[in-house]
Scaffold this motif. Structure first.
Motif, PDB file in Angstrom:
ATOM      1  N   GLU A   4     -18.233  -6.154   6.238  1.00  0.00           N
ATOM      2  CA  GLU A   4     -17.715  -6.808   4.844  1.00  0.00           C
ATOM      3  C   GLU A   4     -18.309  -6.213   3.939  1.00  0.00           C
ATOM      4  N   GLY A   5     -17.903  -5.726   2.787  1.00  0.00           N
ATOM      5  CA  GLY A   5     -18.528  -5.170   1.719  1.00  0.00           C
ATOM      6  C   GLY A   5     -18.306  -5.835   0.447  1.00  0.00           C
ATOM      7  N   LEU A   6     -18.628  -5.088  -0.515  1.00  0.00           N
ATOM      8  CA  LEU A   6     -18.198  -5.342  -2.048  1.00  0.00           C
ATOM      9  C   LEU A   6     -17.033  -4.315  -2.409  1.00  0.00           C
ATOM     10  N   GLY A   7     -16.172  -4.877  -3.479  1.00  0.00           N
ATOM     11  CA  GLY A   7     -15.094  -4.138  -3.882  1.00  0.00           C
ATOM     12  C   GLY A   7     -15.773  -3.385  -5.211  1.00  0.00           C
ATOM     13  N   LYS A   8     -15.253  -2.113  -5.558  1.00  0.00           N
ATOM     14  CA  LYS A   8     -15.598  -1.360  -6.653  1.00  0.00           C
ATOM     15  C   LYS A   8     -14.393  -0.719  -7.326  1.00  0.00           C
ATOM     16  N   ILE A   9     -14.537  -0.471  -8.675  1.00  0.00           N
ATOM     17  CA  ILE A   9     -13.517  -0.024  -9.381  1.00  0.00           C
ATOM     18  C   ILE A   9     -13.818   1.840  -9.054  1.00  0.00           C
ATOM     19  N   ILE A  10     -12.723   2.387  -8.629  1.00  0.00           N
ATOM     20  CA  ILE A  10     -12.929   3.692  -8.446  1.00  0.00           C
ATOM     21  C   ILE A  10     -12.260   4.577  -9.586  1.00  0.00           C
ATOM     22  N   GLN A  11     -11.104   4.090 -10.034  1.00  0.00           N
ATOM     23  CA  GLN A  11     -10.239   4.669 -11.274  1.00  0.00           C
ATOM     24  C   GLN A  11      -9.566   3.616 -11.834  1.00  0.00           C
ATOM     25  N   ARG A  12      -9.392   3.751 -13.059  1.00  0.00           N
ATOM     26  CA  ARG A  12      -8.656   3.074 -14.194  1.00  0.00           C
ATOM     27  C   ARG A  12      -7.952   3.690 -15.118  1.00  0.00           C
ATOM     28  N   PHE A  13      -6.803   2.976 -15.519  1.00  0.00           N
ATOM     29  CA  PHE A  13      -6.008   3.490 -16.702  1.00  0.00           C
ATOM     30  C   PHE A  13      -5.767   2.387 -17.682  1.00  0.00           C
ATOM     31  N   PHE A  30     -10.822 -10.382  -7.490  1.00  0.00           N
ATOM     32  CA  PHE A  30      -9.470 -11.137  -7.044  1.00  0.00           C
ATOM     33  C   PHE A  30      -8.608 -10.424  -6.198  1.00  0.00           C
ATOM     34  N   CYS A  31      -8.961  -8.956  -6.157  1.00  0.00           N
ATOM     35  CA  CYS A  31      -8.123  -8.117  -5.028  1.00  0.00           C
ATOM     36  C   CYS A  31      -8.181  -8.447  -3.702  1.00  0.00           C
ATOM     37  N   GLN A  32      -9.184  -8.815  -3.262  1.00  0.00           N
ATOM     38  CA  GLN A  32      -9.326  -9.267  -1.843  1.00  0.00           C
ATOM     39  C   GLN A  32      -9.933 -10.648  -1.925  1.00  0.00           C
ATOM     40  N   PRO A  33      -9.296 -11.627  -1.781  1.00  0.00           N
ATOM     41  CA  PRO A  33      -9.568 -13.092  -1.989  1.00  0.00           C
ATOM     42  C   PRO A  33     -10.503 -13.282  -0.736  1.00  0.00           C
ATOM     43  N   ALA A  34     -10.070 -12.745   0.490  1.00  0.00           N
ATOM     44  CA  ALA A  34     -10.786 -13.082   1.801  1.00  0.00           C
ATOM     45  C   ALA A  34     -12.210 -12.098   1.961  1.00  0.00           C
ATOM     46  N   GLY A  35     -12.193 -11.421   1.036  1.00  0.00           N
ATOM     47  CA  GLY A  35     -13.737 -10.506   1.218  1.00  0.00           C
ATOM     48  C   GLY A  35     -13.209  -9.275   1.318  1.00  0.00           C
ATOM     49  N   TRP A  36     -13.995  -7.956   1.159  1.00  0.00           N
ATOM     50  CA  TRP A  36     -13.588  -6.890   1.263  1.00  0.00           C
ATOM     51  C   TRP A  36     -14.045  -6.631   2.791  1.00  0.00           C
ATOM     52  N   GLN A  37     -13.215  -6.436   3.627  1.00  0.00           N
ATOM     53  CA  GLN A  37     -13.760  -6.133   5.355  1.00  0.00           C
ATOM     54  C   GLN A  37     -12.804  -4.812   5.664  1.00  0.00           C
ATOM     55  N   LEU A  38     -13.579  -4.418   6.582  1.00  0.00           N
ATOM     56  CA  LEU A  38     -13.034  -3.223   7.431  1.00  0.00           C
ATOM     57  C   LEU A  38     -12.330  -3.718   8.502  1.00  0.00           C
ATOM     58  N   SER A  39     -11.451  -2.773   8.893  1.00  0.00           N
ATOM     59  CA  SER A  39     -10.421  -3.057   9.817  1.00  0.00           C
ATOM     60  C   SER A  39     -10.464  -2.089  11.190  1.00  0.00           C
ATOM     61  N   LYS A  40     -10.352  -2.448  12.498  1.00  0.00           N
ATOM     62  CA  LYS A  40     -10.089  -1.372  13.500  1.00  0.00           C
ATOM     63  C   LYS A  40      -8.683  -0.798  13.416  1.00  0.00           C
ATOM     64  N   GLU A  41      -7.638  -1.223  12.711  1.00  0.00           N
ATOM     65  CA  GLU A  41      -6.495  -0.771  12.858  1.00  0.00           C
ATOM     66  C   GLU A  41      -5.809  -1.017  11.502  1.00  0.00           C
ATOM     67  N   ARG A  42      -4.814   0.056  11.135  1.00  0.00           N
ATOM     68  CA  ARG A  42      -4.265   0.277   9.752  1.00  0.00           C
ATOM     69  C   ARG A  42      -3.459  -0.751   9.746  1.00  0.00           C
ATOM     70  N   PHE A 108     -10.517   1.401   8.979  1.00  0.00           N
ATOM     71  CA  PHE A 108      -9.885   1.509   7.941  1.00  0.00           C
ATOM     72  C   PHE A 108     -10.380   0.710   6.739  1.00  0.00           C
ATOM     73  N   ALA A 109     -10.343   0.867   5.689  1.00  0.00           N
ATOM     74  CA  ALA A 109     -11.066   0.288   4.583  1.00  0.00           C
ATOM     75  C   ALA A 109      -9.921  -0.125   3.764  1.00  0.00           C
ATOM     76  N   PRO A 110      -9.910  -1.545   2.983  1.00  0.00           N
ATOM     77  CA  PRO A 110      -9.036  -1.604   2.061  1.00  0.00           C
ATOM     78  C   PRO A 110      -8.932  -0.864   0.760  1.00  0.00           C
ATOM     79  N   LYS A 111      -7.884  -0.693   0.090  1.00  0.00           N
ATOM     80  CA  LYS A 111      -7.890  -0.111  -1.001  1.00  0.00           C
ATOM     81  C   LYS A 111      -6.865  -0.814  -1.840  1.00  0.00           C
ATOM     82  N   SER A 112      -6.923  -1.222  -3.217  1.00  0.00           N
ATOM     83  CA  SER A 112      -6.040  -1.927  -3.992  1.00  0.00           C
ATOM     84  C   SER A 112      -5.712  -1.158  -5.183  1.00  0.00           C
ATOM     85  N   LEU A 113      -4.338  -1.222  -5.280  1.00  0.00           N
ATOM     86  CA  LEU A 113      -3.713  -0.937  -6.588  1.00  0.00           C
ATOM     87  C   LEU A 113      -3.500  -2.111  -7.378  1.00  0.00           C
ATOM     88  N   VAL A 114      -3.778  -2.149  -8.639  1.00  0.00           N
ATOM     89  CA  VAL A 114      -3.746  -3.236  -9.448  1.00  0.00           C
ATOM     90  C   VAL A 114      -3.212  -2.965 -10.688  1.00  0.00           C
TER      91      VAL A 114
END
Length: 163
Positions: A4-13, A30-42, A108-114
């Protein structure tokens, strides 16, 4: 270590706040309400909407499309730390598998488009985020900046108005 990690903003427009629309601070929480967690599968992409209310009681609709992609940086970091341990003379037991190494596409790591808006059009925003996702994932020869600028310049009809 931890999955589990923390989310960060990579790019914004836009890159800077518009005068009448400040960037919502802490949006990555708010992008990952359950937390930023890695996954062993996509995992399959997911879509949801969060409604944030600012200090002036104005609503901001945050449409979020989350997808998972192979975590290359984690793999490189783990390979570097394993190499460093070996260089420092850490003894390895013969025949033991290199379990500390992460093989390609095993994490695999989560990435969010908002998309943040004062308008409540979740299906339109879902389609916009789907388009951005497709361009990003398929590495199409389209600049994301140009695509997003075109989407921002679209006129949205008033609710109940003509199409």
């Amino acid at each position: 270590g931890s999955t589990e990690g923390l989310g960060k903003i990579i790019q914004r427009f836009p890159q800077k706040d518009w005068e009448d629309t400040p960037f919502p601070q802490g949006i990555e929480l708010f992008c990952q309400p359950a937390g930023w967690q890695l996954s062993k599968e996509r995992k399959q992409p997911t879509f949801f909407v969060v409604v944030l209310t600012d200090i002036d009681s104005e609503r901001h609709y945050c449409s979020c499309l989350t997808f998972y992609e192979a975590e290359i940086n984690l793999q490189v970091r783990d390979l570097q730390s394993e190499t460093k341990r070996q260089e420092e003379g850490t003894k390895e037991i013969e025949g033991e598998e290199e379990s500390g190494l992460i093989q390609p596409a095993e994490v695999f790591a989560p990435k969010s488009l908002v998309l943040v808006s004062r308008l409540d059009y979740p299906e339109i925003f879902r389609a916009c985020l789907g388009l951005i996702y497709t361009v990003y994932v398929d590495s199409l020869n389209v600049s994301l900046e140009t695509l997003i600028a075109n989407l921002c310049s679209c006129l949205v009809p008033a609710s109940g108005g003509s199409q």
